[in-house]
Design a protein around this motif. Structure first.
Motif, PDB file in Angstrom:
ATOM      1  N   ALA A 177       0.840  -1.201   0.000  1.00 52.86           N
ATOM      2  CA  ALA A 177       0.000   0.000   0.000  1.00 52.86           C
ATOM      3  C   ALA A 177       0.879   1.256   0.000  1.00 52.86           C
ATOM      4  CB  ALA A 177      -0.923   0.001   1.215  1.00 52.86           C
ATOM      5  N   LEU A 178       1.955   1.244   0.768  1.00 49.11           N
ATOM      6  CA  LEU A 178       2.880   2.381   0.813  1.00 49.11           C
ATOM      7  C   LEU A 178       3.588   2.549  -0.529  1.00 49.11           C
ATOM      8  CD1 LEU A 178       4.257   4.631   2.402  1.00 49.11           C
ATOM      9  CD2 LEU A 178       5.866   2.926   3.270  1.00 49.11           C
ATOM     10  N   ARG A 179       4.006   1.457  -1.119  1.00 44.82           N
ATOM     11  CA  ARG A 179       4.682   1.520  -2.417  1.00 44.82           C
ATOM     12  C   ARG A 179       3.755   2.093  -3.494  1.00 44.82           C
ATOM     13  NH1 ARG A 179       4.940  -0.336  -7.062  1.00 44.82           N
ATOM     14  NH2 ARG A 179       3.257  -1.825  -6.785  1.00 44.82           N
ATOM     15  N   ARG A 180       2.511   1.631  -3.502  1.00 45.65           N
ATOM     16  CA  ARG A 180       1.541   2.155  -4.472  1.00 45.65           C
ATOM     17  C   ARG A 180       1.305   3.647  -4.266  1.00 45.65           C
ATOM     18  NH1 ARG A 180      -1.419  -2.666  -3.431  1.00 45.65           N
ATOM     19  NH2 ARG A 180      -2.733  -1.465  -2.036  1.00 45.65           N
ATOM     20  N   CYS A 181       1.226   4.067  -3.016  1.00 48.99           N
ATOM     21  CA  CYS A 181       1.015   5.485  -2.726  1.00 48.99           C
ATOM     22  C   CYS A 181       2.197   6.314  -3.211  1.00 48.99           C
ATOM     23  CB  CYS A 181       0.793   5.690  -1.227  1.00 48.99           C
ATOM     24  SG  CYS A 181       0.420   7.388  -0.791  1.00 48.99           S
ATOM     25  N   PHE A 182       3.420   5.860  -2.929  1.00 51.75           N
ATOM     26  CA  PHE A 182       4.612   6.574  -3.404  1.00 51.75           C
ATOM     27  C   PHE A 182       4.629   6.660  -4.922  1.00 51.75           C
ATOM     28  CE2 PHE A 182       7.292   5.681   0.534  1.00 51.75           C
ATOM     29  CZ  PHE A 182       7.277   7.002   0.930  1.00 51.75           C
ATOM     30  N   ALA A 183       4.292   5.564  -5.578  1.00 50.58           N
ATOM     31  CA  ALA A 183       4.288   5.555  -7.046  1.00 50.58           C
ATOM     32  C   ALA A 183       3.269   6.556  -7.585  1.00 50.58           C
ATOM     33  CB  ALA A 183       3.992   4.143  -7.559  1.00 50.58           C
ATOM     34  N   ALA A 184       2.092   6.594  -6.959  1.00 52.03           N
ATOM     35  CA  ALA A 184       1.066   7.539  -7.393  1.00 52.03           C
ATOM     36  C   ALA A 184       1.504   8.983  -7.136  1.00 52.03           C
ATOM     37  CB  ALA A 184      -0.248   7.261  -6.664  1.00 52.03           C
ATOM     38  N   ALA A 185       2.140   9.229  -5.981  1.00 49.80           N
ATOM     39  CA  ALA A 185       2.606  10.580  -5.668  1.00 49.80           C
ATOM     40  C   ALA A 185       3.702  11.010  -6.642  1.00 49.80           C
ATOM     41  CB  ALA A 185       3.118  10.643  -4.229  1.00 49.80           C
ATOM     42  N   ALA A 186       4.596  10.101  -6.979  1.00 47.07           N
ATOM     43  CA  ALA A 186       5.652  10.418  -7.927  1.00 47.07           C
ATOM     44  C   ALA A 186       5.081  10.669  -9.313  1.00 47.07           C
ATOM     45  CB  ALA A 186       6.674   9.285  -7.967  1.00 47.07           C
ATOM     46  N   LYS A 187       4.088   9.897  -9.713  1.00 44.32           N
ATOM     47  CA  LYS A 187       3.456  10.080 -11.015  1.00 44.32           C
ATOM     48  C   LYS A 187       2.751  11.427 -11.074  1.00 44.32           C
ATOM     49  CE  LYS A 187       0.652   7.360 -14.184  1.00 44.32           C
ATOM     50  NZ  LYS A 187      -0.148   6.147 -14.323  1.00 44.32           N
ATOM     51  N   ASP A 188       2.056  11.802  -9.995  1.00 44.89           N
ATOM     52  CA  ASP A 188       1.401  13.111  -9.940  1.00 44.89           C
ATOM     53  C   ASP A 188       2.427  14.237 -10.033  1.00 44.89           C
ATOM     54  OD1 ASP A 188      -1.082  11.979  -9.739  1.00 44.89           O
ATOM     55  OD2 ASP A 188      -1.277  12.290  -7.563  1.00 44.89           O
ATOM     56  N   ALA A 189       3.571  14.047  -9.377  1.00 44.00           N
ATOM     57  CA  ALA A 189       4.616  15.081  -9.404  1.00 44.00           C
ATOM     58  C   ALA A 189       5.170  15.248 -10.811  1.00 44.00           C
ATOM     59  CB  ALA A 189       5.736  14.719  -8.425  1.00 44.00           C
ATOM     60  N   LEU A 190       5.299  14.147 -11.543  1.00 46.21           N
ATOM     61  CA  LEU A 190       5.795  14.246 -12.917  1.00 46.21           C
ATOM     62  C   LEU A 190       4.807  14.955 -13.826  1.00 46.21           C
ATOM     63  CD1 LEU A 190       7.393  10.728 -13.464  1.00 46.21           C
ATOM     64  CD2 LEU A 190       8.566  12.920 -13.265  1.00 46.21           C
ATOM     65  N   LYS A 191       3.525  14.798 -13.510  1.00 45.84           N
ATOM     66  CA  LYS A 191       2.484  15.473 -14.295  1.00 45.84           C
ATOM     67  C   LYS A 191       2.315  16.927 -13.884  1.00 45.84           C
ATOM     68  CE  LYS A 191      -0.409  11.426 -15.123  1.00 45.84           C
ATOM     69  NZ  LYS A 191      -1.713  10.820 -14.844  1.00 45.84           N
ATOM     70  N   GLY A 192       3.000  17.316 -12.812  1.00 52.06           N
ATOM     71  CA  GLY A 192       2.885  18.699 -12.323  1.00 52.06           C
ATOM     72  C   GLY A 192       1.815  18.874 -11.273  1.00 52.06           C
ATOM     73  N   GLY A 193       1.376  17.752 -10.691  1.00 55.58           N
ATOM     74  CA  GLY A 193       0.350  17.810  -9.660  1.00 55.58           C
ATOM     75  C   GLY A 193       0.936  18.231  -8.327  1.00 55.58           C
ATOM     76  N   PRO A 194       0.116  18.136  -7.251  1.00 53.24           N
ATOM     77  CA  PRO A 194       0.575  18.566  -5.930  1.00 53.24           C
ATOM     78  C   PRO A 194       1.703  17.762  -5.379  1.00 53.24           C
ATOM     79  CG  PRO A 194      -1.675  17.669  -5.825  1.00 53.24           C
ATOM     80  CD  PRO A 194      -1.230  17.640  -7.241  1.00 53.24           C
TER      81      PRO A 194
END
Length: 74
Positions: A57-74
């Protein structure tokens, strides 16, 4: 050697962003930490894959946060 500066710049940028990504995954990090802490407490037995569900669950969250950051998200 001048190319190394660009690489290290990207690495530094990612490391600086890590606390923000960790904060975005606070609940998952807490759940994983509690699982590890409970299994290493007196009487607990830490073994492979004991906290795998929490870690995933933590790994998935980190991956999603990193993906959002690459897209310019929060």
């Amino acid at each position: 050697m001048s190319g190394n500066g660009a690489v290290w710049g990207r690495v530094r940028c990612r490391l600086r962003a890590f606390p923000e990504r960790l904060a975005a995954c606070r609940a998952e990090a807490v759940a994983y930490g509690r699982c590890v802490q409970a299994s290493t407490a007196p009487g607990g037995r830490l073994r492979k894959d004991l906290c795998a569900q929490e870690f995933e669950a933590l790994r998935r969250c980190f991956a999603a946060a990193a993906k959002d950051a690459l897209k310019g998200g929060p």
